[in-house]
Write a protein that holds these residues in place. Structure first.
Motif, PDB file in Angstrom:
ATOM      1  N   ASP A  14       0.859  -1.176   0.000  1.00 21.82           N
ATOM      2  CA  ASP A  14       0.000   0.000   0.000  1.00 21.82           C
ATOM      3  C   ASP A  14       0.899   1.230   0.000  1.00 21.82           C
ATOM      4  N   ILE A  15       0.582   2.202  -0.858  1.00 23.87           N
ATOM      5  CA  ILE A  15       1.376   3.421  -0.976  1.00 23.87           C
ATOM      6  C   ILE A  15       0.545   4.577  -0.435  1.00 23.87           C
ATOM      7  N   PHE A  16       1.138   5.354   0.490  1.00 22.82           N
ATOM      8  CA  PHE A  16       0.440   6.431   1.177  1.00 22.82           C
ATOM      9  C   PHE A  16       1.148   7.767   0.956  1.00 22.82           C
ATOM     10  N   TYR A  27      -0.229  -1.587  -4.972  1.00 20.85           N
ATOM     11  CA  TYR A  27       0.737  -1.784  -6.051  1.00 20.85           C
ATOM     12  C   TYR A  27       1.445  -3.126  -5.903  1.00 20.85           C
ATOM     13  N   ARG A  28       1.658  -3.818  -7.025  1.00 24.81           N
ATOM     14  CA  ARG A  28       2.423  -5.074  -7.036  1.00 24.81           C
ATOM     15  C   ARG A  28       3.894  -4.733  -7.198  1.00 24.81           C
ATOM     16  N   LYS A  29       4.635  -4.768  -6.089  1.00 21.77           N
ATOM     17  CA  LYS A  29       6.041  -4.360  -6.104  1.00 21.77           C
ATOM     18  C   LYS A  29       6.953  -5.571  -6.174  1.00 21.77           C
ATOM     19  N   GLY A  30       7.969  -5.477  -6.991  1.00 24.66           N
ATOM     20  CA  GLY A  30       8.984  -6.517  -7.077  1.00 24.66           C
ATOM     21  C   GLY A  30      10.222  -6.097  -6.319  1.00 24.66           C
ATOM     22  N   ASP A  46      -6.282   2.197  -7.709  1.00 21.76           N
ATOM     23  CA  ASP A  46      -5.832   3.589  -7.795  1.00 21.76           C
ATOM     24  C   ASP A  46      -6.872   4.456  -7.110  1.00 21.76           C
ATOM     25  N   PHE A  47      -6.477   5.145  -6.025  1.00 22.49           N
ATOM     26  CA  PHE A  47      -7.399   5.975  -5.261  1.00 22.49           C
ATOM     27  C   PHE A  47      -7.240   7.461  -5.586  1.00 22.49           C
ATOM     28  N   THR A  48      -6.493   7.810  -6.629  1.00 22.35           N
ATOM     29  CA  THR A  48      -6.293   9.212  -7.004  1.00 22.35           C
ATOM     30  C   THR A  48      -7.177   9.582  -8.188  1.00 22.35           C
ATOM     31  N   GLN A  49      -7.533  10.864  -8.276  1.00 21.18           N
ATOM     32  CA  GLN A  49      -8.289  11.353  -9.433  1.00 21.18           C
ATOM     33  C   GLN A  49      -7.339  11.808 -10.535  1.00 21.18           C
ATOM     34  N   GLY A  77      11.155  12.622  -4.209  1.00 18.69           N
ATOM     35  CA  GLY A  77      11.756  12.602  -2.877  1.00 18.69           C
ATOM     36  C   GLY A  77      11.079  11.679  -1.902  1.00 18.69           C
ATOM     37  N   SER A  78      10.700  12.212  -0.764  1.00 18.27           N
ATOM     38  CA  SER A  78      10.071  11.416   0.288  1.00 18.27           C
ATOM     39  C   SER A  78       8.598  11.814   0.461  1.00 18.27           C
ATOM     40  N   LYS A  79       7.902  12.008  -0.661  1.00 17.84           N
ATOM     41  CA  LYS A  79       6.499  12.427  -0.592  1.00 17.84           C
ATOM     42  C   LYS A  79       5.546  11.257  -0.417  1.00 17.84           C
ATOM     43  N   VAL A  80       6.033  10.032  -0.580  1.00 17.88           N
ATOM     44  CA  VAL A  80       5.204   8.834  -0.377  1.00 17.88           C
ATOM     45  C   VAL A  80       5.960   7.831   0.478  1.00 17.88           C
ATOM     46  N   PHE A  81       5.213   6.922   1.106  1.00 16.95           N
ATOM     47  CA  PHE A  81       5.813   5.791   1.815  1.00 16.95           C
ATOM     48  C   PHE A  81       4.936   4.584   1.597  1.00 16.95           C
ATOM     49  N   MET A  82       5.498   3.404   1.855  1.00 16.73           N
ATOM     50  CA  MET A  82       4.752   2.166   1.629  1.00 16.73           C
ATOM     51  C   MET A  82       4.716   1.320   2.883  1.00 16.73           C
TER      52      MET A  82
END
Length: 83
Positions: A14-16, A27-30, A46-49, A77-82
């Motif tokens: 999950d990406i926040f 997201y399916r991350k490898g 996808d929860f974004t418009q 940068g560091s605008k998202v985390f998982m």
């Protein structure tokens, strides 16, 4: 360069948004490395418009680009985390 694996990985993350903690993608991350880019074909939910913009706080967290000829989002940068 080679395109990403069509089948894709089975592990989902999950990406926040790091500012408001709103969920952006499933997201399916490898691999086990850092989250740098996100191939659009691997996004499960996808929860974004708008692509690259948080729906809650309107922060720009990614740019649309082509990586190895495949559409992707390149994170800023560091605008998202998982999790």
């Amino acid at each position: 360069m080679a395109k990403p694996n069509k089948k894709g990985p089975t592990r989902t993350v999950d990406i926040f948004c790091s500012q408001c903690k709103t969920q952006l993608f499933k997201y399916r991350k490898g691999g086990k490395g850092a989250l740098i880019k996100c191939f659009k074909e691997r996004i499960v939910d996808d929860f974004t418009q708008n692509a690259g913009v948080c729906p809650s706080c309107q922060q720009h967290f990614a740019r649309e680009t082509l990586i190895r000829g495949v559409p992707a989002l390149k994170f800023v940068g560091s605008k998202v985390f998982m999790k």
